[in-house]
Structure formats: C-alpha cells, structure tokens
Design an enzyme around this catalytic site. Sequence first.
Site, PDB file in Angstrom:
ATOM      1  N   HIS A 294      -3.243  -3.617  -5.630  1.00 11.11           N
ATOM      2  CA  HIS A 294      -3.517  -3.196  -4.254  1.00 11.11           C
ATOM      3  C   HIS A 294      -4.997  -3.376  -3.913  1.00 11.11           C
ATOM      4  O   HIS A 294      -5.851  -2.625  -4.364  1.00 11.11           O
ATOM      5  CB  HIS A 294      -3.083  -1.732  -4.078  1.00 11.11           C
ATOM      6  CG  HIS A 294      -3.295  -1.222  -2.699  1.00 11.11           C
ATOM      7  ND1 HIS A 294      -3.620   0.080  -2.423  1.00 11.11           N
ATOM      8  CD2 HIS A 294      -3.238  -1.846  -1.492  1.00 11.11           C
ATOM      9  CE1 HIS A 294      -3.752   0.231  -1.121  1.00 11.11           C
ATOM     10  NE2 HIS A 294      -3.528  -0.917  -0.541  1.00 11.11           N
TER      11      HIS A 294
ATOM     12  N   ASN B 119      -4.715   6.290  -0.674  1.00 10.24           N
ATOM     13  CA  ASN B 119      -3.950   6.744   0.492  1.00 10.24           C
ATOM     14  C   ASN B 119      -3.388   8.144   0.296  1.00 10.24           C
ATOM     15  O   ASN B 119      -3.188   8.881   1.261  1.00 10.24           O
ATOM     16  CB  ASN B 119      -2.819   5.766   0.805  1.00 10.24           C
ATOM     17  CG  ASN B 119      -3.354   4.548   1.544  1.00 10.24           C
ATOM     18  OD1 ASN B 119      -4.406   4.625   2.171  1.00 10.24           O
ATOM     19  ND2 ASN B 119      -2.661   3.442   1.445  1.00 10.24           N
TER      20      ASN B 119
ATOM     21  N   SER C 266       0.834  -1.197   0.000  1.00 13.03           N
ATOM     22  CA  SER C 266       0.000   0.000   0.000  1.00 13.03           C
ATOM     23  C   SER C 266       0.870   1.248   0.000  1.00 13.03           C
ATOM     24  O   SER C 266       0.363   2.349  -0.092  1.00 13.03           O
ATOM     25  CB  SER C 266      -0.930   0.007   1.217  1.00 13.03           C
ATOM     26  OG  SER C 266      -0.155  -0.060   2.384  1.00 13.03           O
TER      27      SER C 266
ATOM     28  N   GLU D  96      -6.428  -1.142  -6.867  1.00  8.21           N
ATOM     29  CA  GLU D  96      -5.568  -0.204  -7.601  1.00  8.21           C
ATOM     30  C   GLU D  96      -4.535  -1.042  -8.358  1.00  8.21           C
ATOM     31  O   GLU D  96      -3.827  -1.849  -7.744  1.00  8.21           O
ATOM     32  CB  GLU D  96      -4.850   0.745  -6.628  1.00  8.21           C
ATOM     33  CG  GLU D  96      -5.788   1.761  -5.977  1.00  8.21           C
ATOM     34  CD  GLU D  96      -5.075   2.658  -4.946  1.00  8.21           C
ATOM     35  OE1 GLU D  96      -5.463   3.824  -4.807  1.00  8.21           O
ATOM     36  OE2 GLU D  96      -4.138   2.171  -4.268  1.00  8.21           O
TER      37      GLU D  96
END
Length: 679
Positions: free
Chosen positions: A162, A213, A141, A174
């Site tokens: 991800h 993120n 991540s 992702e």
Amino acid sequence: MFVREIETFNRHRFDASDMKLDDVEHITVLGAGNMGHGIAEVAALAGYDVRMRDIKEEFVQDGYEQIEWSLGKLAEKDRISQEEADEALERVTPLVDLESAVEDADVVIEAVPEKMEIKRDVYEELEEYAPEHTVFTSNTSSLSITDLSEVTERPERFCGMHFFNPPVRMDLVEVISGGHTDDETLDLIEELAESMDKTPVRVRKDSPGFIVNRVLVPLMNEAAWIVEMGDATVAEVDSTTKFDIGLPMGAFELADQVGIDVGYHVLEYMHDQLGDAYEPCPVLVEKVEAEELGKKTGKGFYDYEDGGADVPTGEGDDDVRLRLLAVMANEVAGLVENDVADPAAIDRAVKLGAGFPDGPAKMADDAGIETLVETLEELYDRSGAARYEPEDCLVDLAESGGTFHGEDGDVSEDEGDAFDFETLSVEISDRVGHVQLSRPHRMNTISSELLEELSTAIDELETHEGVRAILLTGEGDRAFSAGADVQSMAAGGADPLAGVELSRKGQQTFGKLEECDMPVLAGIDGYCLGGGMELATCADLRIATERSELGQPEHNLGLLPGWGGTQRLRHIVGEGRAKEIIFTAERYDAETMEEYGFLNEVVDNEEFEDRAFELASDLASGPPIAQRYTKRAMLYGREDTDAGLEIEAQAFGHLMATDDLMEGITAFMGDSEPEFEGK
Ligand SMILES: C/C=C/C(=O)SCCNC(=O)CCNC(=O)[C@H](O)C(C)(C)COP(=O)(O)OP(=O)(O)OC[C@H]1O[C@@H](n2cnc3c(N)ncnc32)[C@H](O)[C@@H]1OP(=O)(O)O
C-alpha cells in the site's frame, strides 16, 4: 485433481522462497490512474522494467503522460538528471493487453478501482497469464488482503503493498500480510519497497484500514461526531487539531483534502467488519449525499470557491484535544492488542504516511494514558456509543501506569544499556541517547550490520520518551569512524546493483538523523573519514578533539562519497570547500575543519568526553518543539526557501500556544533556568 493441486501448491512454495530481490526485473502495474502511474514511476526510477496496464488506450496514455510530466518536474528541480528522467520513462511500457503486460512479470502491483468485483475479475484473468513465479500484490487501501488473495491460486505469494499518495513523494509503504501470505513474500516485498527508496512498515495481520487509515479515519469520524453532538464547531475542532495537537491539517481540512467520500467508504467498510464503534457520523453521510466531497468538488466542510480552509488559531479546546487523542489512542490499542503492529511501527507509519509530527502512540503517552482512558469512560457513560469503549489493553496500561512505549520508557535515566546491539552500544543518560559505534578493532568502520543497527537505534531513540538529544561517538580514541568497512564491501563482489543499494541504505540511515526531531551532536575523537564523515555531516553540531583527522578519501579508492557526501557536505561548508575536501581526498586537521565551518568546536583531547556530554545535555534541555521545527524549517528550506519560510511561520504561530513558551518567558522574567517539557 487433488494431486495436481498439491503439486502446484508445492511448486508455488518453492518459487516463493526462491525468488530474491535480485531476481526481480519486471514489474507490472495494473491500473494507470493516480496511484497506478505514480507507482509505475517510482518503480521505473528504481531501475525496474515496468509495464503499466489499463483497460483503455486513453487511460494508459494519460497515465504515461503524467509520468512524463512528473519526471520532467523532478529533473527541473534537480532531484534527478534529465538523463535519469529519460531513462526512467523509457523503462515504462504502457499497455492495454493484459497477457503482454504480465507475461514476464516478477511482481504485479494491482492498483485498479477499490471495488471487490473489479479486483476479482482482474485477478482471475491475471492468474491465466501470469507466470508461475510471479508475486501478486495489491495497493488496496481498504479491502481485505486475505479475501483478495483467495481469488488467486497463489494466496501464499500474495500481500498488500500500500503506497501513499502521491507515491513519488510519500515515503511509506504498508506491506500487509494476508491470512495465507508466507514470510518470504513479505520479506521480498519489503526489500522491493526499500529498493524503490521507500520505507516499508509491516502490517502483521490483515485488518481493516491497516495502520494509517485505521488511525486517521476514526479521527475524522470523531471530529464529525464532536460537531454532531454540539460540543464544538468545525473551526474549533480544526484549530485544536492543527494548533494544539500539532497535526499538519485540521481534521476537517484533512477530510476535504482526502475526499469525504473516500474516508466515508473506508469507514463503512470498518463499520461492516469491526462493528458499531465505526458507525459513520451522520454529518459525513449528509456531505456524501449532497456531493460536497471536499476540495475535488469545490465544497466540503470548507468552501474552496470562496478561499478554502482557513483554520483559525487560538480557538482550540482542551476537551476536544483530549477526545481526539483518546480516540486515536484507542485505535492504537486495538492494533497492538490484535497484534497488527507494535507501537513503534504504528508511530513510524503514521508519521510517514500522514505527516504527523509524532506518532499517535507517542502522543498518547505524552498526554497520559490514564487521562485518555478517563476521557473515553466519561464519553461512554454520557453517550453509550461503542466508539468510546476503551480497549482492554488501554485500560490495563492505565491501571499499571504504563505507556505504549513503556519498556523503553521505563528505563530509568542512568540504568545503562537499554538496547541490545552487536556493533553499537546505546545508553541513555540525562535525557541524552548516546550511540557509540562499537567496532574499535576495525576503527569503528561501518559495515552493513552497523548500518542496519544504527537505523534501528535512531528509530528507537526517536520514539523513546526519555530521550531529548542524541550524541554519536566512536569507541576508543583512535577513530570516530574510518568510513565504510572496505573489506566487507569488497567481500560483496563487484555487483553494481548491490552497490547502489548499499549507497541508498547509508544515505537513508544517516538522513534519519537530519530528519529526526531532536538535536544530534557528533563527538569526534580520532579519524573521521569517508562514510564516518558523512555520518557526522548529518548531525546538527560537531565537536572534535585536537588530534582528530577528517576527510573524504573515497577518490583515493576510485570511489566517491556515496553516503550523501556529494550533496550534504556543501550545506555545511559551501560547495567550494566541499569540492576541495572530496577532490583532494586529503586528511584535514581539526583546526582547519573548524575554520571551514565543519566543526563547531575543537576541544582538548583530555576534556573531550566531559565536553561532549555537557553539550549534549544542554541540547537535551532545550525546547523540544522549537528544536523540532527549527530542524524541519532548515532542512526543507535547503532546496526551497519558501517552503522553509512557511514551516518557520507555521511553527512560530504554533509555538505561541505552547507551555514551553510560557515557561521560557516566565523563566526569563524570573531570571531562572527554564524547564521545557515539549508541550
Ligand atoms: C560510502 C562510503 C565509502 C567509504 O567510506 S570508503 C572508506 C573510506 N575510508 C578510508 O579510505 C580510510 C582507510 N583507512 C586508512 O586510511 C587507515 O586505516 C587509517 C588512516 C584510518 C589508520 O591508519 P593506521 O593508523 O596506519 O592503521 P591501519 O593499520 O591502517 O588500520 C587499523 C585496522 O583498521 C582497518 N581499517 C582501517 N580503515 C578501514 C576501512 N575503511 N575498512 C576496513 N578496515 C579498515 C585496517 O585494515 C587495519 O586492520 P588490520 O590491523 O586488521 O589489518
């Protein structure tokens, strides 16, 4: 040596472009922790043979038991049958020996701890045993995909994959390009994610935090800075985030949920890679040092041994709202400027990965880019902190009066075709996005291309600023749609796996209409059969002309309604009628379908067009926030009334603080028509 390297490189390139999704049978998941066993479960449910490997027998056994438990839960809730659960479990082999785990692997998904040294060791060993053709992916991540890929001898067949936690429930994957990844690898891994019933979003460049993120972590950091700078309390920030911005949780509540240390480590990495704008707030450092990491340690910003997060309503602050939105907008701008992803992809990823009701780009557009740039500039003047320095592209947008979703947003209401499709026409008029199935020569039957384009059209309309309702019709007066294009379906050969994929694709595409935030109206004129009826079933309201004929004739073809019909129709007409419609495979007239509750209204053939647009415009003038949450509460309440009631209660509370409520009440008192703005 040099020659050998070139040969190896060429062979790799050949294999990379050669491997298709159909060739993927064996998947190896490295790591049996939370993410590893979750990914293994998802892959097994999708029919892959899965080897799940960890370094100790107890770790793999533990992961295996978690999968067994989770599959049992899915069966208990009737999401899958017990037989499917048993079969999925049988496809998972827990292993400790790395060589046996990877010897047949077509794709490896690495989910070992987020430490570069550990991952490096794993990849070095993996390279020894994995076949030449194997594609490597990492579920990291935070670490650089490029750096990880360079540990291997196949950086072009290496990308990020991800998943979000828990993989079995979260839709987003992702798919991240490293600096060396070839397009075939990205295409393959996106298709693989889709085959696992996930929605891939491509991250075009390896950039710290990728998309989700990169937006969430600075948001948490800014929340902490607001408190650190004495501008608001934790309660005020969370009240603003949850009830004024409308995110699923307060920023601090989210930090506690994710783990303050987890967010902090990602932030440290961003700080290291991207510079001072990502300097972690001292409040976060203190929490990590005190081991008050959130829910998992019993204490973080809230005390979980004493009732946990109790975010107050009505303590929101407009400056805090603008500040959080401004920081998020700046992150979106950074991603766009560096060509990591476009605003639509960013919005899709954050909605799916973080449960945001709207994407950050859309929220920034709604708040006004100019206002947000002013907010950043004021904060920058006051503090000199790099995190408030507006990105160039955000300043440019503000100066030009543009928006992130600008191109589409700039299409004036009656400008006609805003999109370019082969099998659909899409127009925007009077805040209605009108999607017309446009294959009149084939009764508007649904081909794979049409499905693909419909999926894109829904995504685009959903993020389009000027659209508040969707109207679906079919071109001409013979058919809304006569269902799946059986001719092109037959041309695909008798491939069962392709059939499964086609069914999933239709289920997912039509499902987007159920899940999309705005009301959807199906206007039916003519035949509405098979897949055409399944499409109409996913609309919120349906009207049809007197001459229309509707039905699910799939049983006549030896098929079943495979685009959601076995599940969704019963929610509209009840299980008895749904079974009748499917088992008889009859064509029903519009009047009967109105009696059955499938049609909301039957209209005169000549008046159809006017009435469809009138009703769609009415829906478009409704209160967007109330409409959105009504859809959600009703959809999630289908299988779980308590969940639906909770959404209803939360939404009810949330609506109390909206301008729309004030507008509705004022209009009611003044006996005028309300002008809802969705704020
Ligand atoms: C997961 C989802 C599965 C499914 O949806 S399976 C498909 C379910 N749908 C059906 O079974 C409907 C099949 N079609 C019909 O029964 C009839 O058609 C109609 C009742 C809709 C219309 O009949 P008529 O007025 O006599 O016209 P015509 O000559 O049969 O059709 C006009 C042209 O349209 C093509 N067509 C109609 N439906 C389909 C279809 N579903 N897939 C592919 N083509 C279709 C025909 O073949 C023909 O074409 P040409 O004139 O070139 O021969």
